[in-house]
Design a protein around this motif. Structure first.
Motif, short mmCIF file in Angstrom:
data_model
loop_
_atom_site.label_atom_id
_atom_site.label_comp_id
_atom_site.label_asym_id
_atom_site.label_seq_id
_atom_site.Cartn_x
_atom_site.Cartn_y
_atom_site.Cartn_z
N GLU A 131 0.84 -1.21 0.00
CA GLU A 131 0.00 0.00 0.00
C GLU A 131 0.87 1.25 0.00
O GLU A 131 0.57 2.24 -0.69
CB GLU A 131 -0.93 -0.01 1.22
CG GLU A 131 -2.09 -0.99 1.08
CD GLU A 131 -2.79 -1.25 2.40
OE1 GLU A 131 -2.55 -0.50 3.37
OE2 GLU A 131 -3.57 -2.22 2.47
N GLU A 134 2.22 1.69 -3.38
CA GLU A 134 1.19 2.12 -4.32
C GLU A 134 0.97 3.62 -4.28
O GLU A 134 0.85 4.27 -5.33
CB GLU A 134 -0.12 1.39 -4.02
CG GLU A 134 -1.22 1.70 -5.01
CD GLU A 134 -2.09 0.50 -5.29
OE1 GLU A 134 -2.45 0.30 -6.47
OE2 GLU A 134 -2.43 -0.23 -4.35
N ASN A 141 7.80 1.76 -12.61
CA ASN A 141 6.92 0.74 -12.02
C ASN A 141 7.70 -0.18 -11.09
O ASN A 141 8.89 -0.41 -11.29
CB ASN A 141 6.28 -0.10 -13.13
CG ASN A 141 5.54 0.73 -14.15
OD1 ASN A 141 4.76 1.61 -13.80
ND2 ASN A 141 5.79 0.47 -15.43
N ARG A 523 3.95 3.04 -11.32
CA ARG A 523 2.90 2.38 -10.54
C ARG A 523 3.44 1.16 -9.82
O ARG A 523 4.42 0.55 -10.27
CB ARG A 523 1.77 1.92 -11.47
CG ARG A 523 1.04 3.04 -12.17
CD ARG A 523 0.05 2.51 -13.18
NE ARG A 523 -0.61 3.60 -13.89
CZ ARG A 523 -1.35 3.44 -14.99
NH1 ARG A 523 -1.52 2.23 -15.49
NH2 ARG A 523 -1.91 4.49 -15.57
N LEU A 524 2.79 0.80 -8.74
CA LEU A 524 2.98 -0.53 -8.17
C LEU A 524 2.17 -1.50 -9.03
O LEU A 524 0.98 -1.27 -9.28
CB LEU A 524 2.47 -0.59 -6.74
CG LEU A 524 2.41 -2.01 -6.16
CD1 LEU A 524 3.80 -2.57 -5.92
CD2 LEU A 524 1.58 -2.04 -4.88
N ARG A 526 0.60 -5.15 -9.23
CA ARG A 526 0.23 -6.29 -8.37
C ARG A 526 -0.14 -7.48 -9.23
O ARG A 526 -0.80 -7.33 -10.27
CB ARG A 526 -0.97 -5.93 -7.48
CG ARG A 526 -0.72 -4.82 -6.48
CD ARG A 526 -1.97 -4.60 -5.66
NE ARG A 526 -1.92 -3.40 -4.86
CZ ARG A 526 -1.80 -3.38 -3.53
NH1 ARG A 526 -1.70 -4.52 -2.86
NH2 ARG A 526 -1.80 -2.23 -2.87
#
Length: 528
Positions: A131, A134, A141, A523-524, A526
């Motif tokens: 989190e 993020e 990334n 970005r993260l 996932r």
């Protein structure tokens, strides 16, 4: 009104598949590639003239250690200037989460630089760590693995111990939580505390959890020197018994007694790939490795973590025992005591020794190498780093050019000018093109790009990155083939690479005209 946000015109495309280059324009809308074709009559908010330049998918660093340094330097200057758009962190068995009372001291020790910046480790669970990644504004990334060593320490601490079935179940639970939160798999570091204390059964049982989710198991194997082939076989045993997708980290043969072994390792991997197993490896394009100075010492010195190691190194009896051990066996794994090949890359208390070998420092301090090592580790509180020049250039070329081997830097995002780090932190990806494509000609340009883009993307399951295709994310690098090169050297490691002219991350322009724009569109990512 312009249809496109960005158009890249007149460039020669290398699409990431390994296919020959071809000339097309690329139109970007939002964060994705909208069209590839003739866009000469179309308009855009920003038009990049790539005449005389090559256009490729952004490079994916499958082996990176920017787990927390990305919070300190979110612009990731030393990576975006290499053309890197995505880094994979959590390698070699270490991730900064999950944090429990069993490993709090160990993680706080390891994350001293982060704590200096933010005051504490601001998470406990792996999902809380993700989190934080993020919401962080960053220029590239991030993909995260969970470290086996961290999982183990969260349950058992950092001492040598075999987990009970209950403790192994606790490790499985923490791993399951991490993968459900978005981790792409698990890594191990089997020469480091505490991962070195596990057995193969433990790795298999945890890899089964990763396999169930279709994730990857990335391993810094138990031995990269005289026990190299046995260590590779152990990694393959884990892959076979668990069904996991196996990635052998930074494949190498460390130490002159095993030079020439890399082709044997690659042949073993090939054999299992022919049988249908998803096994592969990665490598960095240098004949020197980098690690903590303590990693060159036997397990019985390091057991229990840094504080216990420092306590032991203060005792003359242990130093005498260590001298005898090294005289008989040499540096663990490598089987030699060539202290002239071990150079200090970071020492908080002794900046005057940066770039010098252990042998040179010993002469300067008028003590033997073991006393030198002990003094550095004690006064640096265990955080001394080294660059070790014990690999064969021929082995490196064999690894980097092999079709099953992706490119990874094994470096991290860092502050410019701090210490004398390995030059791979600044130059790994341009070096592949400059040295292995342009100079040595052991790779075609299209194949080199494949190994830095679609090969790691497929391995990780990044199904919308790694290729130039309509609908794929607009992670795009534009470079000058004739000028792209690594400028960082072992003597002058803080030097940004040349030749990366433009870089888009999720459609945002991070590099324009070779300069960082300050944009943070990263970005993260996932795992779904």
């Amino acid at each position: 009104m312009p249809v496109y946000d960005v158009i890249i015109r007149n460039g020669v495309l290398i699409d990431g598949t390994g296919a020959p280059p071809y000339k097309r324009d690329i139109g970007v809308i939002g964060d994705a590639i909208a069209k590839i074709g003739d866009l000469s009559s179309e308009g855009a908010e920003e038009v990049i003239d790539a005449d005389g330049l090559f256009v490729a998918p952004g490079f994916i660093d499958i082996h990176n250690h920017s787990d927390t340094s990305i919070f300190v330097v979110p612009t990731a200057d030393n990576y975006v200037t290499q053309g890197v758009t995505t880094v994979v962190v959590g390698n070699c068995g270490y991730s900064p989460a999950p944090l429990t009372e069993n490993n709090r001291e160990f993680l706080e020790y390891s994350e001293r630089n982060l704590i200096k910046e933010v005051g504490n480790i601001p998470w406990r669970s792996f999902s809380e760590y993700l989190e934080r990644l993020e919401v962080l504004e960053k220029s590239l990334n991030v993909v995260a693995l969970v470290g086996h060593g961290t999982l183990r320490s969260a349950v058992l601490g950092v001492c040598e111990a075999r987990p009970s079935e209950k403790q192994l179940s606790e490790m499985r639970y923490l791993l399951d939580e991490a993968v459900k939160a978005g981790a792409f798999g698990m890594s191990s570091g089997l020469i480091y505390v505490p991962g070195m204390f596990c057995d193969t059964h433990e790795l298999i049982e945890l890899a089964k959890v990763v396999s169930r989710y279709g994730g990857v198991y990335s391993t810094h194997i138990r031995n990269e020197g005289v026990g190299l082939l046995d260590a590779v076989i152990e990694a393959i045993q884990v892959g076979l018994a668990s069904g996991v997708s196996l990635e052998i980290s930074h494949v190498k043969a460390a130490g002159s007694p095993v030079w020439g072994s890399v082709p044997k390792v690659l042949h073993v991997i090939e054999e299992y790939v022919r049988r249908g197993y998803d096994f592969s490896a990665d490598a960095y394009p240098y004949a020197a490795s980098s690690t903590g100075l303590e990693a060159l010492l036997p397990a019985w010195v390091r057991e229990g973590g840094p504080e216990k190691m420092i306590e032991r190194l203060r005792k003359q009896d242990l130093l005498n025992e260590l001298r005898s051990f090294l005289e008989r066996h040499g540096i663990p794994e490598e089987g030699h005591t060539d202290w002239d090949k071990v150079r200090i890359s970071y020492s908080e208390t002794h900046p005057e020794v940066l770039g010098k070998s252990v042998e040179e420092i010993s002469k300067m301090w008028e003590v033997d190498p073991v006393s030198t090592i002990a003094r550095l580790l004690i006064e640096d509180k265990g955080l001394t780093s080294v660059v070790v020049h014990t690999m064969s250039e021929d082995d490196v070329a064999k690894a980097v050019s092999h079709p099953l081997v992706a490119v990874g830097s094994d470096g991290s995002v860092m502050k410019f000018g701090e210490g004398m780090p390995h030059p791979r932190n600044y130059g790994a990806f341009p070096r592949v093109i400059a040295k292995y494509v342009r100079e040595l000609k052991v790779l075609s340009l299209s194949e080199a790009i494949r190994k830095m883009t679609s090969l790691p993307a497929r391995k990780l399951g990044l199904h919308d990155r790694g290729l130039l295709r309509p609908g794929f994310k607009a992670d795009i690098v534009v470079f000058n083939y004739y000028t792209v090169r690594d400028k960082a050297t072992f003597e002058n490691p803080h030097a940004y690479s040349a030749g990366i002219e433009y870089l888009l991350v999720n459609g945002g322009l991070v590099i324009r005209g070779g300069k960082h724009t300050g944009a943070k569109p990263g970005r993260l990512l996932r795992r779904s």
